[in-house]
Design an enzyme around this catalytic site. Structure first.
Site, PDB file in Angstrom:
ATOM      1  CG  ASP A  14      -0.826  -4.249   0.509  1.00  0.00           C
ATOM      2  OD1 ASP A  14      -1.551  -4.120  -0.490  1.00  0.00           O
ATOM      3  OD2 ASP A  14      -1.269  -4.282   1.671  1.00  0.00           O
TER       4      ASP A  14
ATOM      5  N   PRO B 245      -0.360  -5.119   9.218  1.00  0.00           N
ATOM      6  CG  PRO B 245      -2.414  -6.052   9.849  1.00  0.00           C
ATOM      7  CD  PRO B 245      -1.792  -5.115   8.852  1.00  0.00           C
ATOM      8  N   GLY B 246       0.843  -7.610   8.808  1.00  0.00           N
ATOM      9  CA  GLY B 246       1.598  -8.816   8.496  1.00  0.00           C
ATOM     10  C   GLY B 246       0.825  -9.944   7.841  1.00  0.00           C
TER      11      GLY B 246
ATOM     12  CB  CYS C  51      -7.172  -2.305   0.026  1.00  0.00           C
ATOM     13  SG  CYS C  51      -6.607  -1.214   1.337  1.00  0.00           S
TER      14      CYS C  51
END
Length: 288
Positions: A183, A119-120, A236
């Protein structure tokens, strides 16, 4: 341990093998409720000023975080209702996610690609570290509505959202970026402190499936880095197939890709029981 820590048996088996002597602490940390970390929008306010405002707004317990622009908040679940949030004085982000942008270490005036950006959160951190000077392309297959809204709130205008399927190559961007962050999509198993349901939704098959996708994405991502530039790869999750294996695959593709140490180590593993962050794997690659 499966019953004691409420973890699936395949996960317990993997990590007992991987962290002999430490797995007990690791499993315990994954069951603890983490503090809420916020990153101060230093383009608008100082950490000291924000801390005073938060106390006035009724936030009871605040601690300073790992970096000068981080605060940890305890026992206040309605953080996004605060006027200070709506004014764009801070954004909510785990310290592990912040670490990724610090490893990337972007400079004002650079061109940066943030791939799989939605989401930035990292794109906004990157833009802040660049003092809102330069250009950050936030690329994701999802719509960019949230990025547009957050740009307004934080007062950042160097982020350009692009909707694109990164399994394909962005040919217009070959060797265009000083720095690229990938990411990558992953199993997310490093975030189970915040999302405990994940451990029951994931299986070992998912790890291998994600690894295949990550290899495709990193093969494309490195092509957008200028000679002398940097690619940072992060996920993650702490599973080796999604971290080291992906980076080792990339390094076999060209002698011009070289691992840059992070804090004297080839890779950075953020373990919850050591760093009190979500579980992250981070690697930095120099393109010669």
């Amino acid at each position: 341990p499966e019953i004691q820590y409420s973890l699936p048996s395949w996960f317990v088996k993997r990590w007992k093998k991987r962290l002999p002597g430490e797995w007990d602490d690791f499993f315990s940390a994954n069951n603890r409720v983490p503090p809420l970390s916020i990153r101060v929008n230093t383009l608008k306010i100082t950490t000291y000023e924000l801390k005073k405002i938060l106390l006035q707004e009724g936030v009871g317990k605040i601690e300073e975080g790992r970096w000068h622009d981080v605060l940890k908040i305890y026992g206040y679940p309605y953080i996004k209702d605060l006027r200070s949030y709506k004014m764009g004085y801070f954004t909510v982000q785990d310290e592990g996610a912040m670490w990724v942008s610090h490893v990337l270490s972007p400079n004002p005036g650079e061109t940066v690609l943030d791939l799989c950006s939605s989401p930035g959160g990292k794109a906004f951190h990157i833009a802040t570290l660049m003092s809102n000077k330069g250009l950050v392309y936030a690329v994701d297959i999802k719509d960019d509505v949230l990025i547009k809204e957050t740009k307004e709130r934080l007062g950042i205008d160097i982020i350009k959202p692009i909707r694109f399927d990164l399994r394909k190559e962005m040919k217009d961007f070959y060797q265009k970026a000083d720095k690229v962050l990938l990411d990558a999509p992953c199993t997310g198993l490093g975030t189970m402190r915040r999302r405990p349901e994940l451990k029951w939704k994931r299986s070992e098959k998912d790890i291998y499936r994600m690894s295949d996708l990550q290899k495709l994405l990193i093969k494309n991502a490195v092509k957008y880095v200028k000679t002398g530039g940097t690619l940072v790869y992060s996920v993650c999750t702490l599973e080796g197939e999604e971290g080291e294996d992906v980076v080792k695959y990339l390094l076999t593709l060209s002698p011009n890709y070289e691992l840059s140490p992070i804090d004297g180590k080839p890779y950075l593993y953020l373990y919850p029981h050591i760093y009190d962050t979500d579980g992250f794997f981070i690697a930095k690659i120099k393109v010669k």
